[in-house]
Each structure stands twice: as structure tokens, then as C-alpha cells.
Design an enzyme around this catalytic site. Structure first.
Site, PDB file in Angstrom:
ATOM      1  N   GLY A  14       0.838  -1.213   0.000  1.00 29.18           N
ATOM      2  CA  GLY A  14       0.000   0.000   0.000  1.00 29.18           C
ATOM      3  C   GLY A  14       0.862   1.248   0.000  1.00 29.18           C
ATOM      4  O   GLY A  14       1.868   1.300   0.700  1.00 29.18           O
ATOM      5  N   ARG A  75       1.064  -5.142  -5.241  1.00 31.37           N
ATOM      6  CA  ARG A  75       1.202  -6.315  -4.375  1.00 31.37           C
ATOM      7  C   ARG A  75       1.419  -7.485  -5.331  1.00 31.37           C
ATOM      8  O   ARG A  75       0.542  -7.797  -6.129  1.00 31.37           O
ATOM      9  CB  ARG A  75      -0.056  -6.517  -3.536  1.00 31.37           C
ATOM     10  CG  ARG A  75      -0.395  -5.317  -2.633  1.00 31.37           C
ATOM     11  CD  ARG A  75      -1.530  -5.639  -1.689  1.00 31.37           C
ATOM     12  NE  ARG A  75      -2.227  -4.461  -1.211  1.00 31.37           N
ATOM     13  CZ  ARG A  75      -1.881  -3.758  -0.140  1.00 31.37           C
ATOM     14  NH1 ARG A  75      -0.848  -4.112   0.574  1.00 31.37           N
ATOM     15  NH2 ARG A  75      -2.567  -2.699   0.229  1.00 31.37           N
ATOM     16  N   ASP A 106       4.523  -4.671   6.084  1.00 37.54           N
ATOM     17  CA  ASP A 106       4.541  -6.071   6.466  1.00 37.54           C
ATOM     18  C   ASP A 106       4.778  -7.058   5.302  1.00 37.54           C
ATOM     19  O   ASP A 106       5.701  -7.877   5.330  1.00 37.54           O
ATOM     20  CB  ASP A 106       3.126  -6.299   7.023  1.00 37.54           C
ATOM     21  CG  ASP A 106       3.072  -7.378   8.016  1.00 37.54           C
ATOM     22  OD1 ASP A 106       4.065  -7.557   8.707  1.00 37.54           O
ATOM     23  OD2 ASP A 106       2.032  -8.056   8.070  1.00 37.54           O
ATOM     24  N   THR A 129       4.376   2.561   5.681  1.00 44.02           N
ATOM     25  CA  THR A 129       2.988   2.096   5.794  1.00 44.02           C
ATOM     26  C   THR A 129       2.247   3.007   6.758  1.00 44.02           C
ATOM     27  O   THR A 129       2.802   3.394   7.791  1.00 44.02           O
ATOM     28  CB  THR A 129       2.896   0.634   6.293  1.00 44.02           C
ATOM     29  OG1 THR A 129       1.539   0.384   6.714  1.00 44.02           O
ATOM     30  CG2 THR A 129       3.813   0.324   7.456  1.00 44.02           C
ATOM     31  N   ASP A 131      -0.025   2.109   8.614  1.00 44.65           N
ATOM     32  CA  ASP A 131      -0.535   1.320   9.746  1.00 44.65           C
ATOM     33  C   ASP A 131       0.338   1.371  11.008  1.00 44.65           C
ATOM     34  O   ASP A 131      -0.134   1.048  12.091  1.00 44.65           O
ATOM     35  CB  ASP A 131      -0.701  -0.151   9.332  1.00 44.65           C
ATOM     36  CG  ASP A 131      -1.840  -0.341   8.347  1.00 44.65           C
ATOM     37  OD1 ASP A 131      -2.709   0.545   8.269  1.00 44.65           O
ATOM     38  OD2 ASP A 131      -1.861  -1.373   7.647  1.00 44.65           O
ATOM     39  N   ASP A 133       2.516  -0.655  11.997  1.00 37.23           N
ATOM     40  CA  ASP A 133       2.443  -1.957  12.671  1.00 37.23           C
ATOM     41  C   ASP A 133       3.713  -2.790  12.499  1.00 37.23           C
ATOM     42  O   ASP A 133       3.643  -4.011  12.326  1.00 37.23           O
ATOM     43  CB  ASP A 133       1.218  -2.735  12.165  1.00 37.23           C
ATOM     44  CG  ASP A 133       1.263  -2.982  10.660  1.00 37.23           C
ATOM     45  OD1 ASP A 133       2.079  -2.330   9.982  1.00 37.23           O
ATOM     46  OD2 ASP A 133       0.493  -3.812  10.173  1.00 37.23           O
ATOM     47  N   ARG A 175      -5.894  -3.084   8.783  1.00 35.46           N
ATOM     48  CA  ARG A 175      -6.399  -4.445   8.570  1.00 35.46           C
ATOM     49  C   ARG A 175      -6.027  -5.357   9.733  1.00 35.46           C
ATOM     50  O   ARG A 175      -6.829  -6.136  10.199  1.00 35.46           O
ATOM     51  CB  ARG A 175      -5.826  -4.987   7.258  1.00 35.46           C
ATOM     52  CG  ARG A 175      -6.415  -6.285   6.822  1.00 35.46           C
ATOM     53  CD  ARG A 175      -6.029  -6.653   5.416  1.00 35.46           C
ATOM     54  NE  ARG A 175      -4.719  -6.150   5.035  1.00 35.46           N
ATOM     55  CZ  ARG A 175      -4.356  -5.871   3.787  1.00 35.46           C
ATOM     56  NH1 ARG A 175      -5.208  -6.016   2.816  1.00 35.46           N
ATOM     57  NH2 ARG A 175      -3.152  -5.435   3.511  1.00 35.46           N
TER      58      ARG A 175
HETATM   59  O1  F6P Z   1      -1.598   0.285   3.724  1.00 38.58           O
HETATM   60  C1  F6P Z   1      -2.154  -0.555   4.681  1.00 38.58           C
HETATM   61  C2  F6P Z   1      -3.633  -0.586   4.504  1.00 38.58           C
HETATM   62  O2  F6P Z   1      -4.038   0.716   4.558  1.00 38.58           O
HETATM   63  C3  F6P Z   1      -4.454  -1.412   5.465  1.00 38.58           C
HETATM   64  O3  F6P Z   1      -4.742  -0.793   6.671  1.00 38.58           O
HETATM   65  C4  F6P Z   1      -5.661  -1.707   4.656  1.00 38.58           C
HETATM   66  O4  F6P Z   1      -6.359  -2.789   5.089  1.00 38.58           O
HETATM   67  C5  F6P Z   1      -5.070  -1.943   3.323  1.00 38.58           C
HETATM   68  O5  F6P Z   1      -3.950  -1.106   3.240  1.00 38.58           O
HETATM   69  C6  F6P Z   1      -5.994  -1.764   2.168  1.00 38.58           C
HETATM   70  O6  F6P Z   1      -5.245  -1.747   1.009  1.00 38.58           O
HETATM   71  P1  F6P Z   1      -5.754  -1.950  -0.472  1.00 38.58           P
HETATM   72  O7  F6P Z   1      -7.012  -1.172  -0.626  1.00 38.58           O
HETATM   73  O8  F6P Z   1      -4.640  -1.418  -1.287  1.00 38.58           O
HETATM   74  O9  F6P Z   1      -5.945  -3.394  -0.635  1.00 38.58           O
END
Ligand code: F6P
Length: 327
Positions: A14, A75, A106, A129, A131, A133, A175
Site C-alpha cells: 500500500g 502487491r 509487512d 505504511t 498502519d 504496525d 487491517r
Molecule cells: O496500507 C495498509 C492498509 O491501509 C491497510 O490498513 C488496509 O487494510 C489496506 O492497506 C488496504 O489496502 P488496499 O485497498 O490497497 O488493498
């Protein structure tokens, strides 16, 4: 003597505000230390397909303030396979790349961890990120901007909540982690915060509302995307049945949290991490993520960074703070 002469940099997973500042810092530090720097498009996908571009000082001019990533991101399913990672390694050899810098979260470091254990090429990661995390750093690139975006949005929602005496359930990203919810929730004075780490449950929320202040009809409940409650709409349905007198609305903030100009904190963090990544490589670091703990730069092995085990912010101390302040 260190033989690193050509390095490549990519962004993966992301996007996060500050990734461009990180790319800029890697490129400029590379040039400063007399290296050739190549950008790789679309993360590990670009690595597998050999989508490389030589970067100069000017390639990264005027990007420090821009959200997203000029290198684009993806991804990659193929990089999860041994064959995909081998193709990526062969591309690096074909392009005479001696070391790799990956910027992501991650998933990015899970891939980087496998890659550096399979092939003899130095890899350094930068935590990018929203997040926050990852273990091995107090803050990740993008987190500060994201929580400020959330706070700005919820301040606006609070105006409507106050004017109409409404209860708003606001869902924020995360997430697998509640750190965006926790910090932004404290920042907006939320009445309750639901995060996967605390597992309050909808019944816990109902209890809190039953025993909480009755003289204040407007309330903000923050639900992290990854909470077991099943999302803000689900929480809203349960509360509507339980509290028919409340005027309840649900708002999901979504991807606005990932975009926008990075805050100064994120720009500076990204800049410092970018330079430290290049210096780390030149000093022989590999298989590690650059982070900052108590203002000091640290290098943490990927397999430790992805375990989230330093997420001390979700300690009982912070949860108690939320409870005290929401009286
Ligand atoms: O970048 C992390 C994040 O924002 C998570 O918190 C979220 O679940 C995810 O990306 C959603 O990403 P995408 O819409 O790109 O699948």
C-alpha cells in the site's frame, strides 16, 4: 572493501505519504556516496519484469511534498513464489545491481526476508505504511500524515454529530492493527475505540454506552477496520437495535487516509531513513529494516520487524487513557 556500486530502490504494498521523500533520500544519498541508483517500477512486479530506470539527482526533484509514490507500487503474487523471486534475482544480476532498497510494510518485508535468505544480495528495508504496525521503529513513514487526515475528517464529523445530537461510528484503516484508530481516537476525543488488540467486542461497547454519560447525545465511536466487531456498519446495526433513541450514522473514511501531502514529521523521518538505508548498506547491513527508536537509528532483522511485537502503544496504559478521557 565494500563492493557496492549500483543499487536499486522500489516501493511495494500500500502506498503511504512520505514514500516519495524516502525515494528522494535514497537517490540523493546514493549519489552522495558515489553510487549509481536505479528505480524499479511497481514494486516486486517491476523487479521480476526488469522494469528499471536510472535515477539522477533531478529525477527526484520536487517530489518531497507529494503523496503516493513516483515509482508506483503493487502487491505481487508472483514474488510470493520461489520461481518469481529467482526471476527477480536474475534481473538484478542482469542489470548489475549490487544491493536493493525496499520501501513498504509487512508484506514487503515478508517477501524481502525470504529473498535475502535465498540469494546473496544485500537488502535493506524502509518502513513505509500508514498502519505503523512494524516492530523496530517507533513510527513508520505515513502514519503521522494518516492520523492527521483522520483527525481532520473526524473533527468535521464531530460538527454534525454535535449539531444533530448524533452518534457516529467511524471506521478507519488498519487491517491487522488498531494503531491508527487508537492514536487518532485519542486525538479527536472519541467516546470509544474498537481495535483488534483490545477486543472490546460489540457487547463491551454496549456496556460502555450504557454506563457512560447520558447528558451527551453526540458521540464518536472509532472502529478499526481489523476489529473483530465486523466493521462499522455491523456495529451500527447492533447499536440501532439496542439504542433506538440514538440517531446513529456510519462513516467509513477509506483511502483518503493513504493519500495527500506528507506531514513534516513524515518527510523528515523518510529522509533520515533513506540516508540511513544507503549508509547501512555501505556499512555491511543486510536483511534488515531501518527504524528509529527513541530518536536513534536502529537496524532490525526483517523477521523481527514483521512480528509487530513492539507495538507497545496498545498497552493497557494507552487503553486506560482512552477510558479515563472518554468519561
Ligand atoms: O496500507 C495498509 C492498509 O491501509 C491497510 O490498513 C488496509 O487494510 C489496506 O492497506 C488496504 O489496502 P488496499 O485497498 O490497497 O488493498
Amino acid at each position: 572493501m565494500n563492493k557496492i556500486k549500483n543499487i536499486a530502490v522500489l516501493t511495494s504494498g500500500g502506498d503511504a505519504p512520505g514514500m516519495n521523500a524516502a525515494i528522494r533520500a535514497v537517490v540523493r544519498a546514493g549519489i552522495f556516496y558515489d553510487l549509481n541508483v536505479f528505480g524499479v517500477y511497481r514494486g516486486y512486479e517491476g523487479l521480476i519484469n526488469g522494469d528499471f530506470l536510472p535515477m539522477e539527482r533531478k529525477s527526484v526533484a520536487n517530489i518531497i511534498q507529494r503523496g503516493g509514490t513516483i515509482l508506483k507500487t503493487a502487491r505481487s503474487d508472483e514474488f510470493r513464489t520461489p520461481e518469481g523471486r529467482r526471476k527477480a534475482y536474475e534481473q538484478l544480476k542482469t542489470h548489475h545491481i549490487d544491493a536493493l532498497v525496499v520501501i513498504g510494510g509487512d508484506g514487503t518485508f515478508t517477501g524481502a526476508n525470504l529473498f535475502s535468505s535465498e540469494f546473496d544480495i544485500p537488502v535493506i528495508g524502509l518502513p513505509g505504511t500508514i498502519d505503523n504496525d512494524l516492530a523496530g521503529t517507533d513510527f513508520t513513514i505515513g502514519y503521522d500524515t494518516a492520523i492527521n487526515t483522520v483527525v481532520n475528517a473526524i473533527d468535521k464529523i464531530r460538527d454534525t454529530a454535535e449539531s444533530h445530537d448524533r452518534l457516529f461510528i467511524v471506521e478507519v484503516m488498519g487491517r491487522d492493527s488498531g494503531l491508527i484508530a487508537l492514536r487518532s481516537g485519542i486525538g479527536v476525543g472519541a467516546e470509544a475505540i474498537m481495535i483488534p488488540e483490545a477486543n472490546m467486542g460489540v457487547q463491551g461497547l454496549i456496556n460502555r454506552l450504557e454506563y457512560g454519560r447520558k447528558d451527551k447525545a453526540s458521540k464518536i465511536i472509532i472502529v478499526a477496520e481489523g476489529d473483530d466487531a465486523g466493521g462499522a456498519f455491523n456495529v451500527g446495526e447492533v447499536l440501532k437495535d439496542k439504542f433506538p433513541n440514538y440517531d446513529i450514522r456510519v462513516s467509513v473514511l477509506g483511502h483518503i487516509q493513504r493519500g495527500g501531502k506528507p506531514s513534516c514529521m513524515d518527510r523528515v523521518l523518510a529522509s533520515r531513513f533513506g540516508v540511513s538505508a544507503v549508509e547501512g548498506l555501505l556499512n555491511g547491513e543486510s536483511g534488515k529494516m531501518v527504524g528509529q527508536i527513541n530518536k536513534e537509528i536502529v537496524y532490525t532483522p526483517f523477521d523481527h520487524a514483521i512480528k509487530h511485537i513492539d507495538a507497545e502503544e496498545v498497552s493497557p496504559v494507552w487503553l486506560k487513557l482512552v477510558e479515563i478521557l472518554s468519561l
